[in-house]
Design an enzyme around this catalytic site. Structure first.
Site, short mmCIF file in Angstrom:
data_model
loop_
_atom_site.label_atom_id
_atom_site.label_comp_id
_atom_site.label_asym_id
_atom_site.label_seq_id
_atom_site.Cartn_x
_atom_site.Cartn_y
_atom_site.Cartn_z
CD GLU A 195 -1.79 -2.82 -4.18
OE1 GLU A 195 -1.08 -2.64 -3.18
OE2 GLU A 195 -1.34 -2.83 -5.34
NE ARG A 249 -4.31 -1.67 1.71
CZ ARG A 249 -5.11 -2.28 2.57
NH1 ARG A 249 -4.88 -2.18 3.86
NH2 ARG A 249 -6.15 -2.97 2.14
N1 COS Z 1 -1.36 -7.87 9.22
C1 COS Z 1 -1.59 -9.01 9.92
N2 COS Z 1 -2.81 -9.32 10.40
C2 COS Z 1 -3.83 -8.49 10.16
C3 COS Z 1 -3.65 -7.29 9.45
C4 COS Z 1 -2.36 -7.00 8.97
N3 COS Z 1 -2.11 -5.87 8.29
N4 COS Z 1 -4.84 -6.64 9.38
C5 COS Z 1 -5.73 -7.41 10.04
N5 COS Z 1 -5.12 -8.51 10.50
C6 COS Z 1 -5.73 -9.58 11.30
C7 COS Z 1 -6.46 -8.98 12.49
O1 COS Z 1 -5.57 -8.78 13.56
C8 COS Z 1 -7.50 -10.04 12.78
O2 COS Z 1 -6.91 -11.12 13.47
P1 COS Z 1 -7.24 -11.42 15.02
O3 COS Z 1 -8.73 -11.57 15.07
O4 COS Z 1 -6.47 -12.66 15.30
O5 COS Z 1 -6.78 -10.21 15.76
C9 COS Z 1 -7.87 -10.56 11.42
O6 COS Z 1 -6.76 -10.25 10.57
C10 COS Z 1 -9.15 -9.94 10.88
O7 COS Z 1 -8.98 -8.53 10.86
P2 COS Z 1 -10.22 -7.51 10.86
O8 COS Z 1 -11.19 -7.91 11.92
O9 COS Z 1 -9.70 -6.13 10.88
O10 COS Z 1 -10.89 -7.85 9.43
P3 COS Z 1 -12.07 -7.17 8.63
O11 COS Z 1 -12.79 -8.24 7.91
O12 COS Z 1 -12.89 -6.26 9.50
O13 COS Z 1 -11.30 -6.36 7.48
C11 COS Z 1 -10.41 -4.46 6.28
C12 COS Z 1 -10.67 -5.20 7.62
C13 COS Z 1 -11.65 -3.79 5.73
C14 COS Z 1 -9.38 -3.42 6.66
C15 COS Z 1 -9.81 -5.44 5.24
O14 COS Z 1 -10.78 -6.36 4.80
C16 COS Z 1 -9.26 -4.74 4.01
O15 COS Z 1 -8.13 -4.24 4.03
N6 COS Z 1 -10.03 -4.68 2.94
C17 COS Z 1 -9.56 -4.13 1.65
C18 COS Z 1 -9.01 -5.22 0.84
C19 COS Z 1 -8.31 -4.74 -0.37
O16 COS Z 1 -7.32 -4.05 -0.28
N7 COS Z 1 -8.84 -5.18 -1.52
C20 COS Z 1 -8.22 -4.86 -2.77
C21 COS Z 1 -7.67 -6.12 -3.36
S1 COS Z 1 -6.07 -5.99 -3.99
S2 COS Z 1 -6.26 -4.93 -5.58
#
Ligand code: COS
Length: 384
Positions: free
Chosen positions: A362, A241
């Site tokens: 992303e 990112r």
């Molecule tokens: N590194 C390691 N672990 C991570 C993390 C990171 N950067 N971000 C989240 N996690 C972990 C969390 O800690 C959590 O684990 P625990 O429950 O054991 O603590 C788990 O992953 C789930 O995290 P979270 O509850 O935040 O998940 P959500 O489903 O609420 O998702 C967002 C959060 C919206 C931030 C995420 O889905 C996201 O980034 N979405 C965008 C995706 C994207 O970029 N799509 C484009 C595709 S590529 S072109």
């Protein structure tokens, strides 16, 4: 010539400054390329970036950490010269990011090809029914004897149609939601894997919808542990990112360069446009946006390179601000070009189209806001 003074900032070491100078020379001699056939252009760019050695920085064959400042400097420089060259470089990194960070020695064999430019990589996460909400991934990976059977669809997959190898995320079902996903290494030649639609977008690059039906991969295709797919995806995005922010920065610097040239040459009422205070105000705003973006991008990259396990907040701030700021900078550059700014084929017109997707892919801008706010709230909770 774009501002280079940022290279003296303490975020960088001499090896970064040296690389930036060498890449500038290479880019000036080799870019831009003709975009008429984007598939052919990307295949050729990957080959040439590989031959010149730049792709070695896009992956980690021996398991050493990726140098995020180098990734950012390369993306910023390539984007300033040619958006498609930046795309070609970036996808070799993002596509193989999970292997660089978590791959087995056998999986890393692919890196020698993607880092040399003889194989093209893709990152298959998004689906027709899940984009920002990765936890809702519906593609399934069912355990069978000796491996997994993949079924489902992926869409908006960059390099779809030309990639040789994809890192693909699918539901293995260890738990509901985010904890039931896994990452797989899937060669394009896998039986049951098909490119079902090519997608044309406002700044064209290879992009496709993929279908998996009874696509069987061996056990050795699993990256990391089953159930760790979501964390693997997020860890890869944590690194890449900031580099999207860097690409936006490259586009913005180019737009400011173009605007400076334009307002210095263009006359209005017998004087250069640049003598108007209102124009000077725009130039100042553009430079300020760019420096603020650069500080956030290289702060995030530096923090990661210092060994931080997670830089979700810093990377989200870098991507959010740099992409949104670049859109504003480029819009002002178009405005300062008058009618010439909206002419098809002008540099600022193509920048105007190229920047838009960076605020979406992303992790869309609003997803970055969610990541930043959650980090703040978690810190506050920890301090209460
Ligand atoms: N590194 C390691 N672990 C991570 C993390 C990171 N950067 N971000 C989240 N996690 C972990 C969390 O800690 C959590 O684990 P625990 O429950 O054991 O603590 C788990 O992953 C789930 O995290 P979270 O509850 O935040 O998940 P959500 O489903 O609420 O998702 C967002 C959060 C919206 C931030 C995420 O889905 C996201 O980034 N979405 C965008 C995706 C994207 O970029 N799509 C484009 C595709 S590529 S072109």
């Amino acid at each position: 010539m774009a501002d280079r003074t940022f290279l003296s900032w303490p975020f960088f070491e001499d090896r970064h400054r040296d690389l930036a100078s060498r890449l500038e020379v290479w880019a000036a001699a080799n870019l831009p390329v003709d975009h008429a056939d984007v598939d052919a252009a990307c295949i050729d760019l990957v080959r040439r970036l590989g031959e010149a050695g730049w792709l070695t920085h896009a992956g980690s064959e021996a398991g050493e950490a990726l140098d995020v400042r180098t990734l950012c400097l390369i993306r910023e420089t390539l984007a300033r010269h040619d958006g498609l060259a930046d795309f070609a470089f970036a996808m070799q990194g993002l596509g193989m990011g999970a292997v660089s960070l978590f791959g087995t020695p056998e999986q890393r064999n692919w890196l020698s090809r993607t880092r040399g430019g003889s194989a093209i990589a893709g990152f298959a996460l998004t689906e027709p029914g899940s984009g920002s909400d990765v936890a809702n991934t519906a593609t399934t990976a069912t355990r069978i004897a000796d491996g997994f059977r993949l079924d489902g669809e992926k869409t908006y997959i960059s390099n779809g149609g030309i990639a040789d190898i994809y890192v693909l995320f699918a539901r293995t079902g260890e738990a509901p939601g985010a904890k039931g996903l896994s990452a797989f290494l899937v060669p394009a030649a896998t039986a049951g894997f098909e490119v079902v639609e090519r997608i044309d977008v406002m700044a064209p690059h290879p992009l496709a919808r993929l279908k998996l039906e009874n696509a069987v991969v061996p056990e050795s295709a699993l990256i990391g542990k089953a159930g760790d797919g979501f964390k693997i995806a997020m860890a890869v995005l944590d690194v890449f990112r900031s580099t999207v922010g860097a690409a936006a920065l490259g586009f913005a610097r180019r737009a400011l360069d173009e605007a400076l040239t334009r307002v210095s040459a263009r006359k209005i009422n017998g004087a250069a446009l640049s003598e108007l205070q209102m124009v000077q105000g725009h130039l100042a705003d553009m430079a300020l946006e760019i420096d603020a973006a650069a500080l956030l991008v290289y702060r995030a990259a530096w923090v990661k390179d210092q060994g931080a396990a997670r830089i979700s907040r810093e990377a989200a701030m870098a991507k959010l601000h740099a992409t949104e700021a670049a859109q504003r900078v480029i819009d002002l550059a178009v405005q300062l070009h008058g009618g010439d700014g909206v002419r098809k084929g002008s540099v600022v017109e193509s920048l105007y189209r190229e920047i838009r997707a960076l605020r979406i892919y992303e992790g869309a801008s609003d997803v970055q806001r969610v990541v930043i706010a959650r980090a703040l709230l978690a810190e506050t909770k920890g301090n209460l």
